[in-house]
Design an enzyme around this catalytic site. Structure first.
Site, short mmCIF file in Angstrom:
data_model
loop_
_atom_site.label_atom_id
_atom_site.label_comp_id
_atom_site.label_asym_id
_atom_site.label_seq_id
_atom_site.Cartn_x
_atom_site.Cartn_y
_atom_site.Cartn_z
N LYS A 1 31.48 34.87 66.64
CA LYS A 1 30.96 33.51 66.74
C LYS A 1 29.77 33.28 65.82
O LYS A 1 29.48 32.14 65.46
CB LYS A 1 30.63 33.18 68.18
CG LYS A 1 31.89 33.06 69.03
CD LYS A 1 31.64 32.47 70.39
CE LYS A 1 32.93 32.12 71.11
NZ LYS A 1 33.65 33.29 71.60
C1 PLP Z 1 34.98 33.35 71.90
C2 PLP Z 1 35.65 34.67 71.78
C3 PLP Z 1 37.06 34.78 71.67
C4 PLP Z 1 37.99 33.58 71.75
O1 PLP Z 1 37.91 32.73 70.66
P1 PLP Z 1 38.51 31.23 70.73
O2 PLP Z 1 38.08 30.58 69.48
O3 PLP Z 1 37.89 30.61 71.96
O4 PLP Z 1 39.98 31.33 70.86
C5 PLP Z 1 37.59 36.04 71.48
N1 PLP Z 1 36.81 37.14 71.43
C6 PLP Z 1 35.46 37.09 71.55
C7 PLP Z 1 34.68 38.34 71.50
C8 PLP Z 1 34.84 35.85 71.72
O5 PLP Z 1 33.50 35.79 71.84
#
Ligand code: PLP
Length: 456
Positions: A108
């Site tokens: 993220k």
């Molecule tokens: C947010 C997150 C996801 C999921 O991603 P999306 O964009 O919501 O599908 C997967 N793995 C981790 C570690 C995350 O923080």
């Protein structure tokens, strides 16, 4: 680039409006009016940052010039610990693309480091302030705080469920953060936190009074920023003899995998996306039946994917139906009234042209974590869900996205694999810092009072 809502193609928005608003006023998601064309081979041999600049520039024009985009990209990825932002590793049956080398050790950061800087730039240009409000199961909160820390024009209120986030996640939200950051430990679950935030966003007077902004994954800028690693990973593979590669993507809100889908639509050589869900199997059920029906969310080993609704799915549906906002309005109305909607066989067939979906149990997730550990490579539970889905698929050439560093879930990784995973000295020292943290009871009026009392 002009943007419009998935629920109304007549009203247009600029990139700046899209970033500041997050969601369209009609409740739809904002999407670009067209996808720019880029020649993958022209990007051959270029750095991650160079690919990002070329991808983002058409989406951000005319609000940002190419020079401005380049400067924002350079600043955003300076504090990643690998030069090319992401890094790949070869495992037995797939390539793993590590997206977790940013400041909070989850993918993220890639989108939020960029969004934070874009937001700050826009607020400066317009001489404005805003309040960023969000709910987090752990990763979004840390990444948003790291991106907006000490930005004087933004105050950040981030709700997280007490006792349900990992040690490292908590430390990243409430240690060594600036005066503009308000980590709110909620007496309640993640769903409660999300509910409070949604209710506050749908109070128009309050929203206007404090200039509420969201940086969750429905913000187009995040989807756009995530397009880079897909384009970067496949740009050299355009010759048919090399075949097209597929991606296995651990999925919650459908933001990450949607970014890949746009890159495929822009002509990059990608075969399919292996959508990896945990026991929250909404998308897997949709893929099997054509019925989209959210269920209450279950707590699993991969909490960042314990999500009841896949918000970004509306953007995909908009593409699958040929960008027809009447179609989206009908389906969303059915969802609101009946708690579900179904799509026609031709729409589902289009879905299957680009996606395979697997729901992975906790047992399978743990088995993959133990297996890769035995081979000398530790993975976090989210990455493990992706690798497990890759195992179920017959696709030949697959890149599995590693979305978080195993250290971020060290307690769980140790518990499942039996391998000790000591914190790094930097994380050790972070954990020992005094906490900046506020407690909140599960009541909307208390949240709004708190925000108002801290607002400048
Ligand atoms: C947010 C997150 C996801 C999921 O991603 P999306 O964009 O919501 O599908 C997967 N793995 C981790 C570690 C995350 O923080």
């Amino acid at each position: 680039m002009k943007y419009y809502s998935t629920r109304n193609c007549d009203k247009q928005y600029s990139f700046a409006e899209v970033v500041l608003q997050g969601l369209a006023p009609d409740g739809g998601l904002l999407v670009p009016a067209s996808l720019p064309s880029l020649t993958p081979s022209a990007l051959n041999g270029q750095s991650y940052q160079a690919v990002a600049e070329q991808l983002f520039t058409p989406f951000m024009a005319p609000d940002f010039s190419v020079t401005e985009v380049a400067a924002l990209v350079a600043q955003s990825y300076r504090n990643f610990t690998v030069a090319d932002v992401v890094q790949s590793k070869e495992l037995k049956d797939c390539t793993v693309l590590e997206l977790f080398h940013g400041p909070t050790l989850a993918f993220k950061d890639i989108a939020l480091q960029f969004l934070g800087r874009v937001l700050n730039e826009l607020l400066q240009q317009h001489d404005e302030h805003c309040v960023v409000l969000g709910a987090t199961s752990g990763d979004t909160g840390g990444a948003a705080i790291a991106a907006l820390d000490h930005m004087a024009r933004c105050q950040v209120f981030m709700l997280y469920p007490k006792g349900r986030v990992s040690l490292v996640q908590e430390a990243q939200m409430n240690r060594r953060v600036g005066d503009n950051i308000f980590p709110l430990e909620l007496e309640g679950s993640f769903d409660d936190a999300q509910h409070l935030v949604k209710a506050t966003f749908s109070d128009p007077d309050f929203r206007r009074a404090v200039k509420l902004t969201a940086v969750n994954s429905i913000n187009w800028c995040r989807v756009m920023a995530q397009m880079t690693y897909y384009a970067h990973a496949v740009k050299g593979r355009e010759r048919p003899s090399q075949g097209a590669v597929s991606f296995a993507v651990p999925t919650g809100n459908f933001g990450d995998v949607l970014a890949g889908y746009y890159v495929q639509r822009m002509g990059f050589p990608i075969d399919k996306f292996i959508v990896a869900c945990n026991e929250n199997d909404l998308i897997a059920r949709f893929s099997a039946s054509g019925v989209y029906r959210p269920n209450p969310s279950l707590a699993t080993l991969s909490p960042a994917m314990d999500i009841q609704v896949a918000s970004n799915f509306e953007r995909l549906l908009f593409e699958l139906c040929g960008r027809d906002s009447d179609y989206i309005n009908t389906k969303m109305e059915q969802l609101r009234l009946n708690g579900e909607f179904s799509v026609e066989p031709e729409i589902l067939a289009k879905f299957h042209q680009s996606f395979e979906v697997y729901a992975i149990s906790n047992d399978e997730t743990a088995a993959i974590m133990r297996e890769t550990a035995a081979d000398g490579y530790l993975v976090d539970p989210h990455t493990a869900v992706g690798i497990a889905a890759r195992r179920r698929s017959a696709l030949p050439d697959v890149i599995a996205l590693a979305t978080a560093h195993p250290l971020k879930f060290s307690e769980l990784v140790t518990q499942v694999t039996g391998q000790a995973l000591p914190l790094t000295p930097a994380l050790e020292s972070l954990v020992e810092q005094p906490k900046r943290c506020f407690t909140l009871v599960n009541q909307q009026s208390k949240l709004q009072e708190f925000i108002l009392s801290r607002c400048q």
